[in-house]
Design a protein around this motif. Structure first.
Motif: not given
Length: 71
Positions: A6-16, A18-34
């Protein structure tokens, strides 16, 4: 994960970027590992679900304060 906890914060991919996401109020790089999505925080990484579960209440408060201040 978002629906299960029941997470109610935005988790949105940056359209410009592919690895940058808005998570809450922060833009953070995300990657897939294992088969885990990891977030770059500080000098290391954290699993996305651990990061969100640990910080989502803080992000909710920040977003509510921002909404109140901006009317």
């Amino acid at each position: 994960m978002i629906n299960a906890y029941d997470v109610r914060i935005p988790i949105i991919q940056d359209p410009n970027n592919d690895n940058l996401y808005l998570i809450g109020a922060n833009k953070l790089p995300c990657t897939l590992k294992q088969d885990n999505v990891v977030v770059r925080v500080g000098g290391g990484t954290d699993k996305l679900d651990d990061y969100v579960m640990h910080n989502h209440r803080t992000f909710e408060k920040i977003l509510v304060i921002h909404m109140i201040n901006s009317n």
